[in-house]
Design a protein around this motif. Structure first.
Motif, PDB file in Angstrom:
ATOM      1  N   TYR A 153       0.846  -1.213   0.000  1.00 31.96           N
ATOM      2  CA  TYR A 153       0.000   0.000   0.000  1.00 31.96           C
ATOM      3  C   TYR A 153       0.875   1.255   0.000  1.00 31.96           C
ATOM      4  O   TYR A 153       0.626   2.202  -0.742  1.00 31.96           O
ATOM      5  N   ALA A 154       1.897   1.252   0.836  1.00 31.33           N
ATOM      6  CA  ALA A 154       2.766   2.438   0.963  1.00 31.33           C
ATOM      7  C   ALA A 154       3.483   2.733  -0.357  1.00 31.33           C
ATOM      8  O   ALA A 154       3.558   3.878  -0.803  1.00 31.33           O
ATOM      9  N   LEU A 155       4.014   1.677  -0.998  1.00 35.26           N
ATOM     10  CA  LEU A 155       4.762   1.871  -2.250  1.00 35.26           C
ATOM     11  C   LEU A 155       3.856   2.341  -3.392  1.00 35.26           C
ATOM     12  O   LEU A 155       4.303   3.026  -4.304  1.00 35.26           O
ATOM     13  N   ASN A 156       2.578   1.975  -3.312  1.00 36.11           N
ATOM     14  CA  ASN A 156       1.632   2.387  -4.357  1.00 36.11           C
ATOM     15  C   ASN A 156       0.868   3.665  -4.001  1.00 36.11           C
ATOM     16  O   ASN A 156      -0.045   4.063  -4.711  1.00 36.11           O
ATOM     17  N   GLY A 157       1.272   4.291  -2.880  1.00 33.19           N
ATOM     18  CA  GLY A 157       0.653   5.566  -2.486  1.00 33.19           C
ATOM     19  C   GLY A 157      -0.788   5.430  -2.032  1.00 33.19           C
ATOM     20  O   GLY A 157      -1.599   6.352  -2.182  1.00 33.19           O
ATOM     21  N   ASN A 158      -1.135   4.268  -1.462  1.00 35.16           N
ATOM     22  CA  ASN A 158      -2.510   4.028  -1.043  1.00 35.16           C
ATOM     23  C   ASN A 158      -2.791   4.716   0.301  1.00 35.16           C
ATOM     24  O   ASN A 158      -1.989   4.651   1.232  1.00 35.16           O
ATOM     25  N   SER A 159      -3.966   5.360   0.399  1.00 32.22           N
ATOM     26  CA  SER A 159      -4.303   6.147   1.597  1.00 32.22           C
ATOM     27  C   SER A 159      -4.649   5.276   2.813  1.00 32.22           C
ATOM     28  O   SER A 159      -4.891   5.791   3.901  1.00 32.22           O
ATOM     29  N   LYS A 160      -4.669   3.951   2.646  1.00 26.20           N
ATOM     30  CA  LYS A 160      -4.950   3.055   3.777  1.00 26.20           C
ATOM     31  C   LYS A 160      -3.825   3.102   4.816  1.00 26.20           C
ATOM     32  O   LYS A 160      -3.997   2.656   5.946  1.00 26.20           O
ATOM     33  N   VAL A 161      -2.651   3.599   4.397  1.00 23.69           N
ATOM     34  CA  VAL A 161      -1.489   3.658   5.303  1.00 23.69           C
ATOM     35  C   VAL A 161      -1.301   5.094   5.772  1.00 23.69           C
ATOM     36  O   VAL A 161      -1.404   6.031   4.980  1.00 23.69           O
ATOM     37  N   THR A 162      -1.025   5.275   7.074  1.00 22.67           N
ATOM     38  CA  THR A 162      -0.820   6.638   7.597  1.00 22.67           C
ATOM     39  C   THR A 162       0.441   7.237   6.992  1.00 22.67           C
ATOM     40  O   THR A 162       1.355   6.517   6.576  1.00 22.67           O
ATOM     41  N   GLU A 163       0.493   8.553   7.002  1.00 18.77           N
ATOM     42  CA  GLU A 163       1.636   9.245   6.395  1.00 18.77           C
ATOM     43  C   GLU A 163       2.935   8.871   7.109  1.00 18.77           C
ATOM     44  O   GLU A 163       3.965   8.658   6.483  1.00 18.77           O
ATOM     45  N   GLU A 164       2.842   8.742   8.417  1.00 15.79           N
ATOM     46  CA  GLU A 164       4.023   8.419   9.235  1.00 15.79           C
ATOM     47  C   GLU A 164       4.581   7.036   8.855  1.00 15.79           C
ATOM     48  O   GLU A 164       5.769   6.881   8.608  1.00 15.79           O
ATOM     49  N   THR A 165       3.670   6.052   8.788  1.00 16.70           N
ATOM     50  CA  THR A 165       4.087   4.678   8.415  1.00 16.70           C
ATOM     51  C   THR A 165       4.648   4.662   6.997  1.00 16.70           C
ATOM     52  O   THR A 165       5.666   4.018   6.712  1.00 16.70           O
ATOM     53  N   SER A 166       3.959   5.372   6.120  1.00 12.45           N
ATOM     54  CA  SER A 166       4.368   5.428   4.715  1.00 12.45           C
ATOM     55  C   SER A 166       5.799   5.972   4.586  1.00 12.45           C
ATOM     56  O   SER A 166       6.634   5.405   3.883  1.00 12.45           O
ATOM     57  N   LYS A 167       6.069   7.080   5.304  1.00 18.06           N
ATOM     58  CA  LYS A 167       7.407   7.703   5.261  1.00 18.06           C
ATOM     59  C   LYS A 167       8.465   6.713   5.747  1.00 18.06           C
ATOM     60  O   LYS A 167       9.537   6.594   5.153  1.00 18.06           O
ATOM     61  N   LYS A 168       8.139   6.015   6.840  1.00 20.27           N
ATOM     62  CA  LYS A 168       9.073   5.039   7.427  1.00 20.27           C
ATOM     63  C   LYS A 168       9.384   3.918   6.413  1.00 20.27           C
ATOM     64  O   LYS A 168      10.543   3.557   6.193  1.00 20.27           O
ATOM     65  N   ILE A 169       8.331   3.407   5.751  1.00 23.55           N
ATOM     66  CA  ILE A 169       8.495   2.311   4.780  1.00 23.55           C
ATOM     67  C   ILE A 169       9.314   2.776   3.577  1.00 23.55           C
ATOM     68  O   ILE A 169      10.231   2.080   3.113  1.00 23.55           O
ATOM     69  N   LEU A 170       9.013   3.983   3.062  1.00 27.66           N
ATOM     70  CA  LEU A 170       9.739   4.516   1.904  1.00 27.66           C
ATOM     71  C   LEU A 170      11.214   4.745   2.234  1.00 27.66           C
ATOM     72  O   LEU A 170      12.085   4.533   1.391  1.00 27.66           O
ATOM     73  N   ALA A 171      11.473   5.162   3.480  1.00 24.97           N
ATOM     74  CA  ALA A 171      12.868   5.370   3.922  1.00 24.97           C
ATOM     75  C   ALA A 171      13.619   4.043   3.941  1.00 24.97           C
ATOM     76  O   ALA A 171      14.768   3.954   3.487  1.00 24.97           O
ATOM     77  N   VAL A 172      12.955   2.979   4.451  1.00 23.40           N
ATOM     78  CA  VAL A 172      13.574   1.644   4.482  1.00 23.40           C
ATOM     79  C   VAL A 172      13.833   1.152   3.046  1.00 23.40           C
ATOM     80  O   VAL A 172      14.907   0.624   2.730  1.00 23.40           O
ATOM     81  N   ALA A 173      12.825   1.371   2.171  1.00 24.94           N
ATOM     82  CA  ALA A 173      12.953   0.936   0.772  1.00 24.94           C
ATOM     83  C   ALA A 173      14.155   1.608   0.111  1.00 24.94           C
ATOM     84  O   ALA A 173      14.942   0.969  -0.603  1.00 24.94           O
TER      85      ALA A 173
END
Length: 326
Positions: A24-44
């Protein structure tokens, strides 16, 4: 991580979240909070994650790639046609790959292409109908097929051949030759049928003969030798493409017979070099680039469901000095 391929699973493990959350985070899906999304993108980013195009294609069912299937690339004809396709597709966010040979036909069922433009007699009608039945979107340039997933963008071959033969007859020619194309070629068959019809409708005194050709210079040269050996007065020759007409110029070079004086020639395609021949070649003209562009436009319409239609590419006769009056 060197050359190790990083997967979504690896990112999930490092970030301490589920695989679906990473997706969800990699595809920009709104189901993931912005904070979680940022964390996942940083790890990626840290792991040098590269999205897998093939996997993404399977998910989205689109590649934004169109295939052009051709029998051959030889001759001056294909460059303009392909350029017309490429420009139109690029404008609409698609790329073009050019395919030839039966192995490349696998690209359609294997989902590498969003659609195809076909000018390839090695693709049987049955094979194309089979692909269309499976939902593949196709534009054909070299046959007539009826199917909801197939659009025809055809050259007006019959009109062109009629113009050519009528022009020779109007100049007073009674002895006429047609130099044919390769067996199984849709364009050749259409042009030849119209040439025959024009002769049948004309003066019963017309002397008409067909010579075998192959849409290449060599067959034009061979036909010229035969015409020279049979010569007993002015003749009109309709070459079913310009390449063969060029071969005819070459074949008559070392004979006493001259183009435009003894042998009067009309070609078909009006390729660039036709205007530089001496004498300038009379030929049937149309825009190869426009043909390619219209084919691409109709395919995108078919893919996007926005009202694709069969189209016919119109032709005209361009006069040169290769035909004179008898």
């Amino acid at each position: 991580m060197g050359n190790v391929v990083v997967s979504i699973k690896d990112i999930a493990k490092h970030a301490g979240v589920s695989i679906s959350t990473v997706s969800y985070a990699l595809n920009g899906n709104s189901k993931v909070t912005e904070e979680t999304s940022k964390k996942i993108l940083a790890v990626a980013k840290e792991l040098n994650y590269v999205p897998n195009a093939a996997a993404r294609t399977l998910k989205k069912r689109e590649t934004r790639i169109i295939g052009a299937f051709l029998t051959t690339f030889e001759g001056a004809f294909y460059g303009e046609l392909l350029q017309g396709m490429k420009e139109e597709l690029n404008k609409r966010g698609y790329d073009l790959v050019i395919c030839s040979g039966t192995q490349s036909h696998r690209m359609l069922p294997e989902g590498m292409l969003d659609g195809a433009i076909v000018l390839d007699k090695r693709f049987s009608d049955e094979e194309l109908i089979l692909h269309a039945n499976r939902g593949h979107k196709l534009v054909v340039l070299d046959r007539e097929l009826s199917h909801n997933n197939i659009v025809q963008v055809l050259l007006d071959n019959k009109a062109g051949a009629t113009f050519a033969m009528e022009y020779l007859i109007r100049q007073g020619h009674k002895k006429l030759y047609a130099l044919t194309g390769p067996e199984g070629s849709f364009d050749s068959e259409q042009r030849l049928a119209a040439a025959r019809q024009t002769v049948e409708r004309g003066d019963p005194e017309l002397d008409y003969c067909e010579l075998p050709g192959n849409f290449d210079k060599a067959s034009g040269t061979a036909a010229a030798k035969r015409i020279a050996s049979e010569y007993d007065g002015p003749v009109g020759v309709f070459c079913l493409n310009d390449e063969m007409a060029i071969g005819m110029y070459h074949g008559l070079k070392d004979t006493p017979y001259h183009i435009g004086e003894h042998v009067h020639v009309v070609g078909f395609d009006h390729i660039d070099i036709a205007d530089f021949l001496q004498p300038r070649l009379t030929s049937i003209d149309y825009s190869e680039r426009r043909w390619g562009s219209v084919a691409a436009e109709q395919l995108i319409r078919l893919i996007e469901g926005s009202g694709a239609e069969h189209e016919r590419i119109y032709v005209s006769l361009v006069e040169g000095e290769s035909v004179g009056q008898v």
